[in-house]
Design a protein around this motif. Structure first.
Motif, short mmCIF file in Angstrom:
data_model
loop_
_atom_site.label_atom_id
_atom_site.label_comp_id
_atom_site.label_asym_id
_atom_site.label_seq_id
_atom_site.Cartn_x
_atom_site.Cartn_y
_atom_site.Cartn_z
N GLY A 177 0.83 -1.20 0.00
CA GLY A 177 0.00 0.00 0.00
C GLY A 177 0.86 1.24 0.00
N VAL A 178 0.26 2.36 -0.44
CA VAL A 178 0.98 3.63 -0.53
C VAL A 178 0.16 4.73 0.12
CG1 VAL A 178 1.69 5.45 -2.15
CG2 VAL A 178 2.34 3.08 -2.58
N ILE A 179 0.84 5.56 0.91
CA ILE A 179 0.23 6.74 1.52
C ILE A 179 0.92 7.97 0.94
CG2 ILE A 179 -0.21 8.00 3.67
CD1 ILE A 179 0.12 5.24 5.12
N PHE A 180 0.16 8.86 0.36
CA PHE A 180 0.71 10.09 -0.22
C PHE A 180 0.37 11.31 0.63
CE2 PHE A 180 0.43 7.80 -4.40
CZ PHE A 180 1.75 7.96 -4.80
N ASP A 181 1.36 12.14 0.87
CA ASP A 181 1.12 13.52 1.28
C ASP A 181 0.64 14.27 0.03
OD1 ASP A 181 1.39 16.02 2.78
OD2 ASP A 181 3.17 16.35 1.53
N MET A 182 0.05 15.46 0.22
CA MET A 182 -0.46 16.21 -0.93
C MET A 182 0.44 17.37 -1.30
SD MET A 182 -4.23 17.85 -1.71
CE MET A 182 -4.07 19.38 -0.82
N ASP A 183 0.45 18.45 -0.51
CA ASP A 183 1.17 19.67 -0.89
C ASP A 183 2.68 19.47 -0.83
OD1 ASP A 183 -0.97 21.82 -1.22
OD2 ASP A 183 -1.51 20.95 0.71
N GLY A 184 3.33 19.75 -1.95
CA GLY A 184 4.77 19.58 -2.04
C GLY A 184 5.19 18.17 -2.38
N THR A 185 4.25 17.24 -2.35
CA THR A 185 4.55 15.85 -2.70
C THR A 185 3.86 15.51 -4.01
OG1 THR A 185 4.85 15.24 -0.37
CG2 THR A 185 4.47 13.45 -1.91
N LEU A 186 2.56 15.27 -3.99
CA LEU A 186 1.84 15.03 -5.24
C LEU A 186 1.59 16.33 -6.02
CD1 LEU A 186 -0.92 12.38 -4.41
CD2 LEU A 186 1.11 12.06 -5.84
N LEU A 187 1.25 17.39 -5.31
CA LEU A 187 0.88 18.65 -5.96
C LEU A 187 1.98 19.70 -5.80
CD1 LEU A 187 -2.91 19.14 -5.10
CD2 LEU A 187 -1.85 17.84 -6.97
N ASP A 188 2.19 20.44 -6.87
CA ASP A 188 3.17 21.53 -6.88
C ASP A 188 2.46 22.79 -6.38
OD1 ASP A 188 5.32 23.16 -7.29
OD2 ASP A 188 5.09 23.27 -9.46
N THR A 189 2.37 22.94 -5.07
CA THR A 189 1.54 23.99 -4.48
C THR A 189 2.25 24.84 -3.44
OG1 THR A 189 0.73 22.35 -2.91
CG2 THR A 189 -0.65 22.79 -4.83
N MET A 190 3.45 24.46 -3.01
CA MET A 190 4.05 25.16 -1.89
C MET A 190 4.37 26.62 -2.22
SD MET A 190 3.73 22.99 0.40
CE MET A 190 4.47 23.98 1.69
N TYR A 191 4.66 26.91 -3.48
CA TYR A 191 4.90 28.30 -3.87
C TYR A 191 3.70 29.18 -3.55
CZ TYR A 191 1.79 27.67 -7.84
OH TYR A 191 0.67 27.43 -8.62
N PHE A 192 2.51 28.60 -3.66
CA PHE A 192 1.29 29.37 -3.43
C PHE A 192 1.17 29.81 -1.98
CE2 PHE A 192 -3.01 28.91 -1.64
CZ PHE A 192 -3.62 30.01 -2.21
#
Length: 220
Positions: free
Chosen positions: A4-19
């Motif tokens: 199984g896989v657990i994903f973080d979202m911001d900065g991991t799957l999505l390029d959002t940290m700049y926002f």
């Protein structure tokens, strides 16, 4: 084996940290105010309520702190509803896991409305077996509760479950809890990347490295 896989979202799957560095700037410009240099760094030290109070006072906004907070929340919601996107290769990485029948769970500090808005627009919300948020779990990622709940959702053991994270505080929690850690490079946290690499069982500069990751995960 990888069960199984657990994903973080911001900065991991999505390029959002700049926002997140620019939330305050964006809101102030909507209000006709020019933000101070490095406002983003200052805002990171506040809660959302504290940040709203600071903006209201420092920029003499003709609103209550509650109204400022609601305005900031609207900026955030709009970003996830219209703009937030995958990091390069992340969508394809998820597609390959799905094709192999490996369950995926999302575990994020971002609140559910933003999570669902982004992933529903991107067409992958239903690919996650569960979506877990820190606010709903009642613990942040300095504690392992959200990861244990994610593994429970998939019916996997920590030692057979890979967690993808881009920050060292979350990565350290993952390792203490007995999970396998895949560190993911993100430009916003580049200063901690050597520490993240040291903590990781496998380290990805980007999500185009599926074959290398999968081969390592199956063999180790």
């Amino acid at each position: 084996m990888i069960k199984g896989v657990i994903f973080d979202m911001d900065g991991t799957l999505l390029d959002t940290m700049y926002f997140w560095d620019k939330v305050g700037d964006t809101y102030l410009r909507q209000m006709g105010r020019e933000p101070e240099p490095d406002l983003g760094k200052k805002m990171l030290s506040f809660s959302m309520r504290g940040g709203a109070e600071y903006l209201q006072s420092a920029y003499d906004l003709p609103l209550t702190a509650e109204e400022v907070q609601e305005g900031i929340r609207n900026v955030i919601n709009n970003f996830y509803e219209t703009t937030a996107d995958f990091k390069p290769g992340a969508r394809q990485f998820m597609e390959r896991l799905k094709a192999l029948g490996i369950p995926m769970v999302l575990a994020t500090a971002t609140d559910r409305p933003q999570v669902e808005a982004a992933f529903r627009r991107l067409g992958v919300l239903e690919d996650f077996q569960c979506v877990l948020t820190c606010s709903e779990v009642g613990r942040d990622k300095t504690e392992p509760e959200i990861y244990f709940r994610a593994a429970e959702c998939m019916g996997t053991r920590p030692e057979d479950t890979w967690v993808f994270e881009d920050t060292t505080h979350a990565a350290a929690t993952v390792k203490r809890a007995g999970f396998r850690l895949a560190g993911v490079y993100d430009e916003a946290s580049r200063g901690m990347q050597y520490d993240l690499r040291d903590l990781s069982d496998y380290y990805l500069l980007d999500f185009t490295d599926f074959d290398g990751f999968y081969r390592f995960a199956q063999e180790n």
